[in-house]
Design a protein around this motif. Sequence first.
Motif, PDB file in Angstrom:
ATOM      1  N   MET A 190       0.822  -1.200   0.000  1.00 52.76           N
ATOM      2  CA  MET A 190       0.000   0.000   0.000  1.00 52.76           C
ATOM      3  C   MET A 190       0.863   1.259   0.000  1.00 52.76           C
ATOM      4  N   MET A 191       1.919   1.275   0.809  1.00 56.82           N
ATOM      5  CA  MET A 191       2.800   2.432   0.860  1.00 56.82           C
ATOM      6  C   MET A 191       3.595   2.578  -0.441  1.00 56.82           C
ATOM      7  N   ALA A 192       4.002   1.455  -1.029  1.00 57.24           N
ATOM      8  CA  ALA A 192       4.720   1.510  -2.309  1.00 57.24           C
ATOM      9  C   ALA A 192       3.832   2.095  -3.398  1.00 57.24           C
ATOM     10  N   LEU A 193       2.576   1.654  -3.462  1.00 59.20           N
ATOM     11  CA  LEU A 193       1.625   2.209  -4.437  1.00 59.20           C
ATOM     12  C   LEU A 193       1.426   3.708  -4.210  1.00 59.20           C
ATOM     13  N   TRP A 194       1.350   4.101  -2.956  1.00 60.53           N
ATOM     14  CA  TRP A 194       1.176   5.519  -2.630  1.00 60.53           C
ATOM     15  C   TRP A 194       2.365   6.342  -3.139  1.00 60.53           C
ATOM     16  N   LEU A 195       3.591   5.825  -2.968  1.00 61.71           N
ATOM     17  CA  LEU A 195       4.770   6.567  -3.401  1.00 61.71           C
ATOM     18  C   LEU A 195       4.899   6.597  -4.921  1.00 61.71           C
ATOM     19  N   VAL A 196       4.443   5.561  -5.610  1.00 64.27           N
ATOM     20  CA  VAL A 196       4.391   5.612  -7.079  1.00 64.27           C
ATOM     21  C   VAL A 196       3.445   6.724  -7.510  1.00 64.27           C
ATOM     22  N   PHE A 197       2.278   6.791  -6.870  1.00 65.03           N
ATOM     23  CA  PHE A 197       1.302   7.842  -7.179  1.00 65.03           C
ATOM     24  C   PHE A 197       1.900   9.229  -6.902  1.00 65.03           C
ATOM     25  N   MET A 198       2.594   9.375  -5.770  1.00 60.85           N
ATOM     26  CA  MET A 198       3.166  10.676  -5.426  1.00 60.85           C
ATOM     27  C   MET A 198       4.275  11.072  -6.404  1.00 60.85           C
ATOM     28  N   HIS A 199       5.009  10.109  -6.917  1.00 60.82           N
ATOM     29  CA  HIS A 199       6.041  10.414  -7.913  1.00 60.82           C
ATOM     30  C   HIS A 199       5.401  10.934  -9.205  1.00 60.82           C
ATOM     31  N   ILE A 200       4.288  10.338  -9.582  1.00 66.92           N
ATOM     32  CA  ILE A 200       3.557  10.821 -10.768  1.00 66.92           C
ATOM     33  C   ILE A 200       3.059  12.243 -10.530  1.00 66.92           C
ATOM     34  N   VAL A 201       2.514  12.495  -9.343  1.00 70.07           N
ATOM     35  CA  VAL A 201       2.046  13.847  -9.002  1.00 70.07           C
ATOM     36  C   VAL A 201       3.213  14.833  -9.047  1.00 70.07           C
ATOM     37  N   ASP A 202       4.353  14.419  -8.552  1.00 67.09           N
ATOM     38  CA  ASP A 202       5.549  15.271  -8.555  1.00 67.09           C
ATOM     39  C   ASP A 202       5.934  15.676  -9.983  1.00 67.09           C
ATOM     40  N   ILE A 203       6.009  14.694 -10.880  1.00 65.45           N
ATOM     41  CA  ILE A 203       6.361  14.989 -12.276  1.00 65.45           C
ATOM     42  C   ILE A 203       5.297  15.862 -12.925  1.00 65.45           C
ATOM     43  N   TYR A 204       4.026  15.563 -12.629  1.00 67.50           N
ATOM     44  CA  TYR A 204       2.919  16.355 -13.174  1.00 67.50           C
ATOM     45  C   TYR A 204       3.028  17.811 -12.724  1.00 67.50           C
ATOM     46  N   TRP A 205       3.362  17.999 -11.444  1.00 68.54           N
ATOM     47  CA  TRP A 205       3.491  19.355 -10.891  1.00 68.54           C
ATOM     48  C   TRP A 205       4.666  20.115 -11.510  1.00 68.54           C
ATOM     49  N   ILE A 206       5.718  19.401 -11.852  1.00 68.66           N
ATOM     50  CA  ILE A 206       6.892  20.047 -12.453  1.00 68.66           C
ATOM     51  C   ILE A 206       6.607  20.479 -13.894  1.00 68.66           C
ATOM     52  N   ILE A 207       5.907  19.635 -14.657  1.00 63.56           N
ATOM     53  CA  ILE A 207       5.772  19.848 -16.106  1.00 63.56           C
ATOM     54  C   ILE A 207       4.508  20.599 -16.499  1.00 63.56           C
ATOM     55  N   MET A 208       3.367  20.242 -15.931  1.00 64.93           N
ATOM     56  CA  MET A 208       2.091  20.713 -16.470  1.00 64.93           C
ATOM     57  C   MET A 208       1.755  22.190 -16.242  1.00 64.93           C
ATOM     58  N   PRO A 209       2.340  22.888 -15.251  1.00 67.67           N
ATOM     59  CA  PRO A 209       2.061  24.340 -15.162  1.00 67.67           C
ATOM     60  C   PRO A 209       2.461  25.119 -16.414  1.00 67.67           C
ATOM     61  N   HIS A 210       3.305  24.549 -17.250  1.00 69.80           N
ATOM     62  CA  HIS A 210       3.711  25.223 -18.474  1.00 69.80           C
ATOM     63  C   HIS A 210       2.572  25.293 -19.494  1.00 69.80           C
ATOM     64  N   VAL A 211       1.627  24.365 -19.395  1.00 64.15           N
ATOM     65  CA  VAL A 211       0.507  24.356 -20.341  1.00 64.15           C
ATOM     66  C   VAL A 211      -0.796  24.768 -19.664  1.00 64.15           C
ATOM     67  N   SER A 212      -0.820  24.712 -18.339  1.00 66.23           N
ATOM     68  CA  SER A 212      -2.003  25.124 -17.579  1.00 66.23           C
ATOM     69  C   SER A 212      -1.559  26.043 -16.446  1.00 66.23           C
ATOM     70  N   PRO A 213      -1.172  27.279 -16.764  1.00 63.87           N
ATOM     71  CA  PRO A 213      -0.517  28.150 -15.782  1.00 63.87           C
ATOM     72  C   PRO A 213      -1.401  28.605 -14.630  1.00 63.87           C
ATOM     73  N   LYS A 214      -2.708  28.606 -14.780  1.00 62.98           N
ATOM     74  CA  LYS A 214      -3.589  29.133 -13.737  1.00 62.98           C
ATOM     75  C   LYS A 214      -3.929  28.119 -12.654  1.00 62.98           C
ATOM     76  N   GLY A 215      -3.680  26.856 -12.911  1.00 61.09           N
ATOM     77  CA  GLY A 215      -3.988  25.844 -11.906  1.00 61.09           C
ATOM     78  C   GLY A 215      -4.093  24.461 -12.522  1.00 61.09           C
ATOM     79  N   ILE A 216      -4.221  23.464 -11.666  1.00 60.49           N
ATOM     80  CA  ILE A 216      -4.246  22.075 -12.118  1.00 60.49           C
ATOM     81  C   ILE A 216      -5.494  21.812 -12.954  1.00 60.49           C
ATOM     82  N   HIS A 217      -5.292  21.070 -14.043  1.00 55.42           N
ATOM     83  CA  HIS A 217      -6.408  20.715 -14.928  1.00 55.42           C
ATOM     84  C   HIS A 217      -6.094  19.348 -15.533  1.00 55.42           C
ATOM     85  N   VAL A 218      -6.541  18.300 -14.856  1.00 55.49           N
ATOM     86  CA  VAL A 218      -6.297  16.933 -15.318  1.00 55.49           C
ATOM     87  C   VAL A 218      -7.296  16.608 -16.419  1.00 55.49           C
ATOM     88  N   SER A 219      -6.784  16.209 -17.579  1.00 59.23           N
ATOM     89  CA  SER A 219      -7.647  15.879 -18.709  1.00 59.23           C
ATOM     90  C   SER A 219      -7.548  14.391 -19.031  1.00 59.23           C
TER      91      SER A 219
END
Length: 354
Positions: free
Chosen positions: A281-310
């Motif tokens: 369960m903790m391993a799955l959680w950290l995989v998810f958090m790593h994805i969130v981390d990468i998403y947070w680093i990259i996606m503000p460049h295309v969605s500057p006003k806030g998170i928008h998961v499509s």
Amino acid sequence: HFYFSYLTAFVFLLTLTLGAMFFVLIQYVSQAGWSIVVRRVPEVLMSNILLVAIMAIPILFGIKDLYHWSHMDEVLHDHLLQIKFPYLNVPFFIVRLIVYFSLWSWISRTFFRKSVEQDDSGDGALTLELQTKSTFSLIIFALTLTFGVIDLVMSLTPHWYSTIFGLYMFAGSVVVSLAVIGLIYMFLRTQGFLKEIVTVEHYHDIGKLLYGFNIFWSYIAFSQFFLIWYASVPEETSFYLQHFEGTWSTVAAFLAIGHFGVPFVLFISRHMKRNLKYHAMMALWLVFMHIVDIYWIIMPHVSPKGIHVSMVDVVLLIGLSSVFFAVFFNKLKKVNLIPTKDPRLHESLNHENY
């Protein structure tokens, strides 16, 4: 939006592959005995680097959409981009990617092929050879990973300066690879494989490494932010100004709590690491958090006003990951699940934590 979503999914799989490569290299350079029976899965994971190289091709078609520095009209009106132009230009960017993937492929092919070859020959000299090669391979790995993530990710913000971004991405790579390695062995265990070979003792050690490197990630993430915050140098603060805009600040807070706080409290105990359901369960959680981390680093460049998961974000991540793991399991079923004739196998089979 497609190219930024694609880059996010691609970087997730690249960091997973390179993290597995680091795991293999560090076991050889440290001459570890405990990890022999859990080495084959990361070996097969890192052998997917050729597949990841193929996945990089669409990024080459999206350079103009992804990277501000690739537009000559912008460079002509930006003094800083003119200074960086000898490095940040499209032809040299492509050449560097070819060099990175060539070196990663050489490391992967060398260590995977000789490890599998030892299963048949039982030649102990192969272990000594790989121990020697792991020394300079780690240096190559460190340099190529650092420059690779700078080129692919950090150059999305070409005016930003950070001396530890490569280390930040390295820490995340190791965390996600350790989480996935543990999960794959637990999945194999549910299918009736390696139950008496990969024991709770091995999961305990994987859990300790996972916990330790997650704390290391947290330390690097905080250090990068805090040093930039109190120095307040405009060239350095641009990244955080962009990534704290709108609801992205909520994602940043979620990362601080979810990537550091939750595992720090809930995965610190020895008993938690040895409880396989809880560990998974903790391993799955950290995989998810790593994805969130990468998403947070990259996606503000295309969605500057806030998170928008499509749906594009979700479909690309699931699609590329499905191809990646389909190839992985196809390779895994063709080789022994453990290095059967490694000279230190007996140490791993009899491993105990005290």
